[in-house]
Design a protein around this motif. Structure first.
Motif, PDB file in Angstrom:
ATOM      1  N   PHE A 233      41.097  56.634  55.527  1.00  0.00           N
ATOM      2  CA  PHE A 233      41.332  55.731  56.419  1.00  0.00           C
ATOM      3  C   PHE A 233      41.705  56.639  57.795  1.00  0.00           C
ATOM      4  O   PHE A 233      42.086  55.839  58.590  1.00  0.00           O
ATOM      5  N   GLY A 234      41.845  57.910  57.775  1.00  0.00           N
ATOM      6  CA  GLY A 234      42.336  58.414  58.908  1.00  0.00           C
ATOM      7  C   GLY A 234      43.710  58.702  58.811  1.00  0.00           C
ATOM      8  O   GLY A 234      43.998  59.089  59.937  1.00  0.00           O
ATOM      9  N   ASN A 235      44.454  58.246  58.137  1.00  0.00           N
ATOM     10  CA  ASN A 235      45.865  58.293  58.089  1.00  0.00           C
ATOM     11  C   ASN A 235      46.373  59.550  57.732  1.00  0.00           C
ATOM     12  O   ASN A 235      45.865  60.153  56.692  1.00  0.00           O
ATOM     13  N   ALA A 236      47.287  60.137  58.386  1.00  0.00           N
ATOM     14  CA  ALA A 236      47.861  61.575  58.160  1.00  0.00           C
ATOM     15  C   ALA A 236      49.084  61.271  57.134  1.00  0.00           C
ATOM     16  O   ALA A 236      49.944  60.107  57.517  1.00  0.00           O
ATOM     17  N   ARG A 237      48.914  61.908  56.024  1.00  0.00           N
ATOM     18  CA  ARG A 237      49.730  61.474  54.835  1.00  0.00           C
ATOM     19  C   ARG A 237      50.840  62.916  54.479  1.00  0.00           C
ATOM     20  O   ARG A 237      50.280  63.622  54.835  1.00  0.00           O
ATOM     21  N   ALA A 238      52.054  62.538  54.090  1.00  0.00           N
ATOM     22  CA  ALA A 238      52.749  63.821  53.634  1.00  0.00           C
ATOM     23  C   ALA A 238      53.543  63.296  52.338  1.00  0.00           C
ATOM     24  O   ALA A 238      53.880  61.901  52.345  1.00  0.00           O
ATOM     25  N   GLY A 239      53.617  64.067  51.209  1.00  0.00           N
ATOM     26  CA  GLY A 239      54.374  63.618  50.103  1.00  0.00           C
ATOM     27  C   GLY A 239      55.706  64.684  49.874  1.00  0.00           C
ATOM     28  O   GLY A 239      55.670  65.589  50.218  1.00  0.00           O
ATOM     29  N   PHE A 240      56.467  63.852  49.053  1.00  0.00           N
ATOM     30  CA  PHE A 240      57.530  64.348  48.657  1.00  0.00           C
ATOM     31  C   PHE A 240      58.034  63.872  47.432  1.00  0.00           C
ATOM     32  O   PHE A 240      57.784  63.050  46.922  1.00  0.00           O
ATOM     33  N   GLU A 241      58.721  64.781  46.562  1.00  0.00           N
ATOM     34  CA  GLU A 241      59.290  64.491  45.480  1.00  0.00           C
ATOM     35  C   GLU A 241      60.716  65.098  45.151  1.00  0.00           C
ATOM     36  O   GLU A 241      60.915  65.838  45.720  1.00  0.00           O
ATOM     37  N   SER A 242      61.586  64.208  44.315  1.00  0.00           N
ATOM     38  CA  SER A 242      62.852  64.595  44.203  1.00  0.00           C
ATOM     39  C   SER A 242      63.290  64.042  42.882  1.00  0.00           C
ATOM     40  O   SER A 242      62.600  63.097  42.246  1.00  0.00           O
TER      41      SER A 242
ATOM     42  N   LEU B  24      61.561  60.336  42.116  1.00  0.00           N
ATOM     43  CA  LEU B  24      60.858  59.845  43.015  1.00  0.00           C
ATOM     44  C   LEU B  24      59.688  60.634  43.574  1.00  0.00           C
ATOM     45  O   LEU B  24      59.820  61.910  43.751  1.00  0.00           O
ATOM     46  N   ASP B  25      58.610  59.953  43.608  1.00  0.00           N
ATOM     47  CA  ASP B  25      57.385  60.311  44.077  1.00  0.00           C
ATOM     48  C   ASP B  25      57.123  59.619  45.432  1.00  0.00           C
ATOM     49  O   ASP B  25      56.816  58.500  45.318  1.00  0.00           O
ATOM     50  N   VAL B  26      57.089  60.250  46.405  1.00  0.00           N
ATOM     51  CA  VAL B  26      57.034  59.388  47.556  1.00  0.00           C
ATOM     52  C   VAL B  26      55.759  59.852  48.601  1.00  0.00           C
ATOM     53  O   VAL B  26      55.642  60.938  48.735  1.00  0.00           O
ATOM     54  N   SER B  27      54.904  58.899  48.802  1.00  0.00           N
ATOM     55  CA  SER B  27      53.846  59.168  49.812  1.00  0.00           C
ATOM     56  C   SER B  27      54.078  58.485  51.100  1.00  0.00           C
ATOM     57  O   SER B  27      54.673  57.226  51.159  1.00  0.00           O
ATOM     58  N   THR B  28      54.021  59.037  52.330  1.00  0.00           N
ATOM     59  CA  THR B  28      54.010  58.687  53.635  1.00  0.00           C
ATOM     60  C   THR B  28      52.992  58.604  54.296  1.00  0.00           C
ATOM     61  O   THR B  28      52.067  59.616  54.127  1.00  0.00           O
ATOM     62  N   ILE B  29      53.005  57.736  55.436  1.00  0.00           N
ATOM     63  CA  ILE B  29      51.838  57.785  56.484  1.00  0.00           C
ATOM     64  C   ILE B  29      52.885  57.699  57.860  1.00  0.00           C
ATOM     65  O   ILE B  29      53.609  57.235  58.099  1.00  0.00           O
TER      66      ILE B  29
END
Length: 183
Positions: free
Chosen positions: A134-143, A175-180
């Motif tokens: 959908f054209g969203n820039a995503r970044a992922g993080f884990e902790s 924590l598994d986090v997907s961000t936009i």
């Protein structure tokens, strides 16, 4: 000392995508087995500064969303014996500092569970970026971290005939986090 951002991560505000993020936990039951479950991350954001130390994190979780695969256990966890989700419907995390040591990002902040706030350290891994369909820039993080139930006033338990207690004190959280990224 300022730590540069990873090559594919740019400064800005990244909103947590609740539909693609997970907070899971595990705790010992009767000292012999692990009970696992999830709690919904309902909102939050990661603000990435011009360097990693200038970044911050906030998150809100919903204890009433607990899912362990057993409705009776889930209802007990939501009750006043444990989380009292009806009167304490929100857990939260707010970072106070971000530190970098070698390849490890350490997010330090205040974790509030059941109305009790304690400082925790989240060793955090940046897992990369992607552009979704959908054209969203995503970044992922884990902790991952481990907390004590007692530190948060979660002391309900039952003694076992063979010694020990029904519910362990140590809880492992992943924590598994997907961000936009916001425009």
């Amino acid at each position: 000392m300022a730590t540069p951002l990873p090559t594919d991560l740019t400064a800005g505000t990244y909103v947590i995508d609740a539909a693609h993020s997970t907070a899971s936990f595990q705790v010992r039951h009767a000292g012999i087995a692990k009970v696992r479950g999830t709690i919904a991350i309902t909102s939050g954001a990661i603000t990435v500064g011009d360097d990693l130390e200038a970044s911050s994190v906030t998150a809100v979780l919903d204890p009433a969303s607990v899912s362990t695969g057993d409705a009776n256990r889930d209802n007990h966890l939501k009750s006043a014996d444990f989380w009292d989700a009806a009167t304490k419907p929100e857990w939260s995390f707010a970072s106070t500092t971000v530190k970098v040591a070698g390849n490890e990002i350490l997010v330090v902040g205040d974790l509030t569970i059941n109305g009790v706030t304690r400082q925790v350290e989240l060793p955090t891994e940046f897992t990369g970026t992607a552009t979704d369909p959908f054209g969203n820039a995503r970044a992922g993080f884990e902790s991952e971290l481990e907390i004590s139930r007692a530190d948060y006033g979660l002391t309900w338990n039952a003694a076992l005939e063979t010694g020990g207690f029904l519910v362990g004190d140590k809880v492992k959280i992943a924590l598994d986090v997907s961000t936009i990224k916001q425009a």
